[in-house]
Design a protein around this motif. Structure first.
Motif, mmCIF file in Angstrom:
data_model
loop_
_atom_site.group_PDB
_atom_site.id
_atom_site.type_symbol
_atom_site.label_atom_id
_atom_site.label_comp_id
_atom_site.label_asym_id
_atom_site.label_seq_id
_atom_site.Cartn_x
_atom_site.Cartn_y
_atom_site.Cartn_z
ATOM 1 N N LYS A 188 4.057 -0.996 -7.436
ATOM 2 C CA LYS A 188 4.632 -2.351 -7.464
ATOM 3 C C LYS A 188 5.728 -2.462 -8.518
ATOM 4 N N MET A 230 0.863 -1.174 0.000
ATOM 5 C CA MET A 230 0.000 0.000 0.000
ATOM 6 C C MET A 230 0.903 1.229 0.000
ATOM 7 N N SER A 231 0.457 2.313 -0.616
ATOM 8 C CA SER A 231 1.273 3.520 -0.645
ATOM 9 C C SER A 231 0.843 4.498 0.432
ATOM 10 N N VAL A 281 0.076 1.689 -6.581
ATOM 11 C CA VAL A 281 0.811 1.681 -5.306
ATOM 12 C C VAL A 281 2.313 1.621 -5.517
ATOM 13 N N GLY A 292 -1.380 -5.809 -4.377
ATOM 14 C CA GLY A 292 -1.888 -4.493 -4.037
ATOM 15 C C GLY A 292 -2.688 -3.918 -5.175
ATOM 16 N N SER A 293 -3.292 -2.772 -4.949
ATOM 17 C CA SER A 293 -4.124 -2.148 -5.976
ATOM 18 C C SER A 293 -3.262 -1.382 -6.978
ATOM 19 N N THR A 331 4.813 1.944 0.440
ATOM 20 C CA THR A 331 5.644 2.588 -0.574
ATOM 21 C C THR A 331 5.503 4.108 -0.538
ATOM 22 N N ASP A 363 -4.210 5.886 -1.256
ATOM 23 C CA ASP A 363 -4.431 4.445 -1.443
ATOM 24 C C ASP A 363 -4.505 3.699 -0.111
ATOM 25 N N PHE A 364 -3.875 4.237 0.932
ATOM 26 C CA PHE A 364 -3.792 3.530 2.207
ATOM 27 C C PHE A 364 -5.195 3.233 2.734
ATOM 28 N N SER A 410 -4.736 9.717 -6.144
ATOM 29 C CA SER A 410 -3.640 8.735 -6.033
ATOM 30 C C SER A 410 -3.954 7.404 -6.694
#
Length: 351
Positions: A203, A115-116, A201, A197-198, A145, A120-121, A226
């Motif tokens: 990856k 998760m960033s 974020v 993750g979505s 991240t 996004d969190f 975001s």
């Protein structure tokens, strides 16, 4: 060290082989074709007809699987005859009104739940990832991240700690490389990790930072919310120059639950432990006397959002179980209808 040893092969896998052929690991999956890395090269492989007809879809190869392949004469292609038993399997419920389970990655040592540190969190989404990971057999690691874009990470760490009991947490930056060496050490010794993750974020940026080179394409996210687009459109395994392997997965906007009853016991151990101390075994945690859950909510020991999430997830699991039962009943009815239909077509023997 051989090629497949770099990809995690060891004697324990050797003991699981049941047929003749060349051993390899699936590094990319695309529809019904698979890229398999072997000591003799990388082969584009398909399933043997016998395997297709004798196995269910969830037993078909997935990125991370070890397989036994027969090389096609004169071609860099292969036919898969066996998928070795898995040590872990990360899956989710398929989208829509179905009881099907979609396998995301297998034979994973560590599930990096990414998760960033921006919009996004979402701690409720993290709970879902944790349930699936505990159930998969892999070890969860939370990766936060975009550390370089966050002035104060303490509130985020506090929220993670409230749901991820005892799970390692790494705050990293793919720009400044802060925390990257720690993740590289986790994968030392040809360990396998999966990034989950979505979209948006980071990856793909994380893989590039871990590899020290640009292996994956990167897209910018929308600054207002975001959110990002799917950079990765398929599952793929990459071998890091520093050792270790990473499976990149497409961003998951929707994460339906599978059969994660065991994961609930681990992921919500705080709530489950409280529920066991209720006066009545069938306590609905409403107005019953001696309800430990209600008392914990009143004293602040248990946060309302945490309990609401627990109740919601339990309802979803119950719904998935009902769908699974209905699907099994429907399949059985179809089977017996076909048997009856076929029996009526058979000619009656005259005596």
């Amino acid at each position: 060290m051989t090629i497949i040893e770099n990809y995690g092969w060891n004697e324990k896998w050797q003991e699981k082989i049941e047929t003749n052929g060349v051993t390899g690991r699936v590094v990319l999956e695309h529809k019904n074709l698979y890229r398999v890395i072997t000591d003799q090269g990388e082969w584009l492989s398909s399933l043997a007809g016998k395997f297709t007809h004798s196995h269910s879809k969830k037993e078909f190869p997935c990125v991370g699987d070890w397989v036994v392949v027969e090389k096609m004469p004169g071609e860099e292609k292969g036919i898969i005859h066996q998928v070795l038993p898995r040590i872990s399997s990360f899956s989710r419920g398929a989208a829509g009104e179905t009881s099907d389970i979609q396998t995301i990655a297998v034979n994973v040592d560590y599930a990096f739940l990414v998760m960033s540190l921006n919009h996004d969190f979402n701690v409720r989404r993290l709970e879902r990832y944790l349930l699936a990971t505990w159930d998969s057999g892999a070890n969860p690691i939370v990766v936060l991240t975009k550390r370089d874009q966050c002035e104060n990470i303490e509130p985020y760490l506090k929220e993670v700690d409230s749901v991820a009991f005892g799970v390692p947490v790494h705050a990293v930056s793919s720009v400044t490389l802060e925390g990257i060496d720690e993740l590289q050490n986790v994968l030392a010794g040809s360990k396998t990790g999966a990034l989950l993750g979505s979209s948006g974020v980071g990856k793909s940026s994380l893989i590039n930072a871990l590899a020290g080179t640009e292996l994956m394409a990167v897209q910018e996210i929308r600054e207002d919310d975001s959110k990002g687009r799917h950079t990765t459109t398929h599952r793929e395994m990459v071998l890091l120059p520093t050792g270790g392997l990473l499976i990149d997965t497409p961003g998951m906007r929707e994460f339906q639950l599978g059969d994660y009853s065991e994961g609930v016991e681990t992921g919500f151990s705080d709530v489950e432990t409280l529920a066991e101390t209720c006066r009545f075994r069938d306590c609905a945690h409403g107005n019953e006397p001696g309800c430990a859950i209600r008392e914990a909510l009143e004293t602040g020991e248990l946060q309302p959002d945490r309990f609401r999430s627990y109740v919601k997830l339990k309802r979803e699991l119950a719904h998935m179980e009902r769908k699974s039962d209905l699907a099994a009943q429907k399949s059985a009815r179809s089977k017996w209808k076909q048997i009856t239909k076929d029996s009526r077509k058979r000619p009656v023997k005259k005596r």
